[in-house]
Design a protein around this motif. Sequence first.
Motif, PDB file in Angstrom:
ATOM      1  N   ILE A 113       0.846  -1.190   0.000  1.00 29.79           N
ATOM      2  CA  ILE A 113       0.000   0.000   0.000  1.00 29.79           C
ATOM      3  C   ILE A 113       0.881   1.240   0.000  1.00 29.79           C
ATOM      4  CG2 ILE A 113      -1.819   1.275   1.215  1.00 29.79           C
ATOM      5  CD1 ILE A 113      -2.574  -1.393   2.564  1.00 29.79           C
ATOM      6  N   ASP A 114       0.604   2.148  -0.910  1.00 33.86           N
ATOM      7  CA  ASP A 114       1.292   3.441  -0.970  1.00 33.86           C
ATOM      8  C   ASP A 114       0.587   4.387  -0.002  1.00 33.86           C
ATOM      9  OD1 ASP A 114       2.335   5.948  -1.523  1.00 33.86           O
ATOM     10  OD2 ASP A 114       2.163   5.761  -3.699  1.00 33.86           O
ATOM     11  N   GLY A 115       1.239   4.699   1.113  1.00 35.92           N
ATOM     12  CA  GLY A 115       0.617   5.528   2.137  1.00 35.92           C
ATOM     13  C   GLY A 115       0.400   6.963   1.735  1.00 35.92           C
ATOM     14  N   SER A 116       0.907   7.366   0.564  1.00 37.94           N
ATOM     15  CA  SER A 116       0.703   8.735   0.095  1.00 37.94           C
ATOM     16  C   SER A 116      -0.462   8.837  -0.876  1.00 37.94           C
ATOM     17  CB  SER A 116       1.976   9.267  -0.574  1.00 37.94           C
ATOM     18  OG  SER A 116       2.251   8.554  -1.782  1.00 37.94           O
ATOM     19  N   MET A 117      -1.136   7.726  -1.158  1.00 38.85           N
ATOM     20  CA  MET A 117      -2.221   7.777  -2.143  1.00 38.85           C
ATOM     21  C   MET A 117      -3.417   8.552  -1.590  1.00 38.85           C
ATOM     22  SD  MET A 117      -3.890   3.933  -2.068  1.00 38.85           S
ATOM     23  CE  MET A 117      -5.649   3.902  -1.718  1.00 38.85           C
ATOM     24  N   GLY A 118      -4.152   9.199  -2.476  1.00 42.64           N
ATOM     25  CA  GLY A 118      -5.358   9.917  -2.079  1.00 42.64           C
ATOM     26  C   GLY A 118      -5.090  10.977  -1.035  1.00 42.64           C
ATOM     27  N   GLU A 119      -5.840  10.929   0.071  1.00 45.00           N
ATOM     28  CA  GLU A 119      -5.660  11.937   1.112  1.00 45.00           C
ATOM     29  C   GLU A 119      -4.352  11.745   1.874  1.00 45.00           C
ATOM     30  OE1 GLU A 119      -5.955  11.700   4.656  1.00 45.00           O
ATOM     31  OE2 GLU A 119      -6.159   9.527   4.692  1.00 45.00           O
ATOM     32  N   GLY A 120      -3.775  10.550   1.805  1.00 49.28           N
ATOM     33  CA  GLY A 120      -2.424  10.316   2.282  1.00 49.28           C
ATOM     34  C   GLY A 120      -2.178  10.579   3.752  1.00 49.28           C
ATOM     35  N   GLY A 121      -3.201  10.426   4.582  1.00 46.96           N
ATOM     36  CA  GLY A 121      -3.046  10.713   6.009  1.00 46.96           C
ATOM     37  C   GLY A 121      -3.256   9.498   6.877  1.00 46.96           C
ATOM     38  N   GLY A 122      -3.582   9.762   8.132  1.00 51.48           N
ATOM     39  CA  GLY A 122      -3.726   8.690   9.101  1.00 51.48           C
ATOM     40  C   GLY A 122      -4.911   7.785   8.845  1.00 51.48           C
ATOM     41  N   GLN A 123      -5.953   8.304   8.184  1.00 52.61           N
ATOM     42  CA  GLN A 123      -7.122   7.473   7.921  1.00 52.61           C
ATOM     43  C   GLN A 123      -6.768   6.267   7.071  1.00 52.61           C
ATOM     44  OE1 GLN A 123      -9.966   8.676   4.960  1.00 52.61           O
ATOM     45  NE2 GLN A 123     -11.688   8.119   6.256  1.00 52.61           N
ATOM     46  N   LEU A 124      -5.878   6.455   6.116  1.00 55.95           N
ATOM     47  CA  LEU A 124      -5.455   5.367   5.248  1.00 55.95           C
ATOM     48  C   LEU A 124      -4.834   4.228   6.066  1.00 55.95           C
ATOM     49  CD1 LEU A 124      -5.280   4.683   2.201  1.00 55.95           C
ATOM     50  CD2 LEU A 124      -2.984   5.658   2.222  1.00 55.95           C
ATOM     51  N   LEU A 125      -4.030   4.595   7.045  1.00 55.59           N
ATOM     52  CA  LEU A 125      -3.419   3.591   7.918  1.00 55.59           C
ATOM     53  C   LEU A 125      -4.469   2.898   8.774  1.00 55.59           C
ATOM     54  CD1 LEU A 125      -0.991   2.225   9.329  1.00 55.59           C
ATOM     55  CD2 LEU A 125      -0.935   4.217  10.861  1.00 55.59           C
ATOM     56  N   ARG A 126      -5.335   3.678   9.420  1.00 58.74           N
ATOM     57  CA  ARG A 126      -6.334   3.076  10.317  1.00 58.74           C
ATOM     58  C   ARG A 126      -7.277   2.150   9.567  1.00 58.74           C
ATOM     59  NH1 ARG A 126      -5.879   8.422  12.180  1.00 58.74           N
ATOM     60  NH2 ARG A 126      -7.617   9.044  10.857  1.00 58.74           N
ATOM     61  N   SER A 127      -7.711   2.554   8.388  1.00 59.43           N
ATOM     62  CA  SER A 127      -8.609   1.705   7.598  1.00 59.43           C
ATOM     63  C   SER A 127      -7.900   0.450   7.121  1.00 59.43           C
ATOM     64  CB  SER A 127      -9.147   2.495   6.403  1.00 59.43           C
ATOM     65  OG  SER A 127      -9.951   3.572   6.830  1.00 59.43           O
ATOM     66  N   SER A 128      -6.625   0.578   6.797  1.00 59.26           N
ATOM     67  CA  SER A 128      -5.857  -0.591   6.376  1.00 59.26           C
ATOM     68  C   SER A 128      -5.735  -1.594   7.510  1.00 59.26           C
ATOM     69  CB  SER A 128      -4.458  -0.166   5.899  1.00 59.26           C
ATOM     70  OG  SER A 128      -4.535   0.633   4.739  1.00 59.26           O
ATOM     71  N   LEU A 129      -5.527  -1.109   8.723  1.00 63.05           N
ATOM     72  CA  LEU A 129      -5.442  -1.996   9.874  1.00 63.05           C
ATOM     73  C   LEU A 129      -6.754  -2.747  10.081  1.00 63.05           C
ATOM     74  CD1 LEU A 129      -3.600   0.417  12.337  1.00 63.05           C
ATOM     75  CD2 LEU A 129      -2.628  -1.666  11.331  1.00 63.05           C
ATOM     76  N   ALA A 130      -7.878  -2.033   9.992  1.00 68.26           N
ATOM     77  CA  ALA A 130      -9.181  -2.672  10.176  1.00 68.26           C
ATOM     78  C   ALA A 130      -9.444  -3.716   9.093  1.00 68.26           C
ATOM     79  CB  ALA A 130     -10.281  -1.616  10.178  1.00 68.26           C
ATOM     80  N   LEU A 131      -9.172  -3.363   7.847  1.00 67.00           N
ATOM     81  CA  LEU A 131      -9.401  -4.292   6.740  1.00 67.00           C
ATOM     82  C   LEU A 131      -8.473  -5.495   6.828  1.00 67.00           C
ATOM     83  CD1 LEU A 131      -9.881  -1.676   3.899  1.00 67.00           C
ATOM     84  CD2 LEU A 131     -11.579  -3.382   4.581  1.00 67.00           C
ATOM     85  N   SER A 132      -7.244  -5.258   7.240  1.00 66.46           N
ATOM     86  CA  SER A 132      -6.293  -6.360   7.398  1.00 66.46           C
ATOM     87  C   SER A 132      -6.780  -7.355   8.440  1.00 66.46           C
ATOM     88  CB  SER A 132      -4.933  -5.797   7.798  1.00 66.46           C
ATOM     89  OG  SER A 132      -4.006  -6.828   8.073  1.00 66.46           O
ATOM     90  N   LEU A 133      -7.251  -6.842   9.574  1.00 68.93           N
ATOM     91  CA  LEU A 133      -7.737  -7.719  10.638  1.00 68.93           C
ATOM     92  C   LEU A 133      -8.940  -8.544  10.181  1.00 68.93           C
ATOM     93  CD1 LEU A 133      -7.473  -5.268  13.665  1.00 68.93           C
ATOM     94  CD2 LEU A 133      -6.141  -7.363  13.342  1.00 68.93           C
ATOM     95  N   LEU A 134      -9.846  -7.907   9.442  1.00 65.80           N
ATOM     96  CA  LEU A 134     -11.087  -8.579   9.063  1.00 65.80           C
ATOM     97  C   LEU A 134     -10.932  -9.510   7.865  1.00 65.80           C
ATOM     98  CD1 LEU A 134     -13.564  -5.685   9.758  1.00 65.80           C
ATOM     99  CD2 LEU A 134     -13.785  -8.016  10.640  1.00 65.80           C
ATOM    100  N   THR A 135      -9.884  -9.329   7.083  1.00 69.19           N
ATOM    101  CA  THR A 135      -9.671 -10.190   5.913  1.00 69.19           C
ATOM    102  C   THR A 135      -8.468 -11.113   6.088  1.00 69.19           C
ATOM    103  OG1 THR A 135      -8.283  -8.517   4.809  1.00 69.19           O
ATOM    104  CG2 THR A 135     -10.666  -8.450   4.371  1.00 69.19           C
ATOM    105  N   SER A 136      -7.786 -11.002   7.239  1.00 70.18           N
ATOM    106  CA  SER A 136      -6.569 -11.783   7.501  1.00 70.18           C
ATOM    107  C   SER A 136      -5.515 -11.558   6.417  1.00 70.18           C
ATOM    108  CB  SER A 136      -6.903 -13.286   7.606  1.00 70.18           C
ATOM    109  OG  SER A 136      -7.810 -13.528   8.653  1.00 70.18           O
ATOM    110  N   THR A 137      -5.431 -10.316   5.946  1.00 70.32           N
ATOM    111  CA  THR A 137      -4.495  -9.960   4.890  1.00 70.32           C
ATOM    112  C   THR A 137      -3.330  -9.159   5.460  1.00 70.32           C
ATOM    113  OG1 THR A 137      -6.311  -9.818   3.289  1.00 70.32           O
ATOM    114  CG2 THR A 137      -4.229  -8.771   2.677  1.00 70.32           C
ATOM    115  N   PRO A 138      -2.112  -9.686   5.426  1.00 72.51           N
ATOM    116  CA  PRO A 138      -0.965  -8.882   5.863  1.00 72.51           C
ATOM    117  C   PRO A 138      -0.672  -7.789   4.843  1.00 72.51           C
ATOM    118  CG  PRO A 138      -0.224 -10.988   5.008  1.00 72.51           C
ATOM    119  CD  PRO A 138      -1.723 -11.042   5.019  1.00 72.51           C
ATOM    120  N   PHE A 139      -0.129  -6.674   5.297  1.00 72.04           N
ATOM    121  CA  PHE A 139       0.192  -5.604   4.356  1.00 72.04           C
ATOM    122  C   PHE A 139       1.489  -4.905   4.755  1.00 72.04           C
ATOM    123  CE2 PHE A 139      -2.197  -3.234   7.592  1.00 72.04           C
ATOM    124  CZ  PHE A 139      -1.481  -2.049   7.706  1.00 72.04           C
TER     125      PHE A 139
END
Length: 343
Positions: A4-30
């Motif tokens: 994941i490119d952390g600078s994509m789109g709004e490029g802030g903390g929301q991208l990280l927090r949403s990635s953590l939630a999605l990773s946990l729920l899909t068992s996808t490492p990133f």
Amino acid sequence: MLSIDGSMGEGGGQLLRSSLALSLLTSTPFQMTKIRAGRARPGLMRQHLAAVHAATEIGRAHTEGAAMGSTELTFHPNGIRAGNYNFAIGGAGSTTLVFQTILLPLLLGGTEPSNLTFEGGTHNPMAPPFDFLEKTFLPVLVKMTSGARVEIRLERHGFYPAGGGLWTATVHPATEHSRLELVHRGEVRARHATALVAQIAPAVALRELDTLSNLLGWDRNACKPTMVRHSHGPGNALLATIESDNVVEVITGFGERGVRAETVAEGVAREVARYLAADVPVGEHLADQLLLPMALGAGGTFRTVKPSLHCLTQIELVKLFLGTAITTTEEAPDAWRIDVPSK
């Protein structure tokens, strides 16, 4: 592993927090690189680390790069674990953003209730205040699920920069998903406002409420000050609430040193006027927060104002994790329809 490119789109903390939630729920490492690359102080700050640590704890995850200022993070989840947790953010870091990071995993991926305690900021600029969670976000979220229940209780306000807020949450997991259809706001039943003030002159609250009620034509008797006791430091938040048949919208402005009370009220009034004029049920900030639970569940449709960059970034991130193509359709200059397929 997902990159994941952390600078994509709004490029802030929301991208990280949403990635953590999605990773946990899909068992996808990133692996995320360029975290907050476009910000004045790039990399992980205290409240971002708090979200990483919370996700790590409930997901029994292995992480690399979880350090102050780090611009790269690797996250390997290992199953969601319900339990009793205490998350102390430190300073006035936003507790509500940390809560939103782990809420969906516990609600949608858990099997047992969890009890959570948060210490830190409860009313922060650039973050949903506690009141928004209680009145706007959680009631809509629960509509998307069967069996789910989220109970939150504010014990002490925490304003920037002192923090010191305290609140608790009990999360009862969902048993089934329901499709969300939120296309009509319905009749507006009530309009009211509250000005929170802690360790500052009460006149600030009165000036905010006078200005807001005059600009919007609201009943001044429905706009009341609240003196916050036992705060660890000074603070001020102006909250305007619109209660409609199908949704409650809370719009907030925050007082800052050197910013006139009238200016704070004018900003809130503009956002309220925009929301009412668009004749949509979902406000700008609720829109991006609905995308993840909808995409992870039974999908649905809602109408909102023109999608923000935060919202568009969420759409791209959902596609990256789930392959789900969320569509946005402009129906009027500031009225959009967003359709989310089920997973």
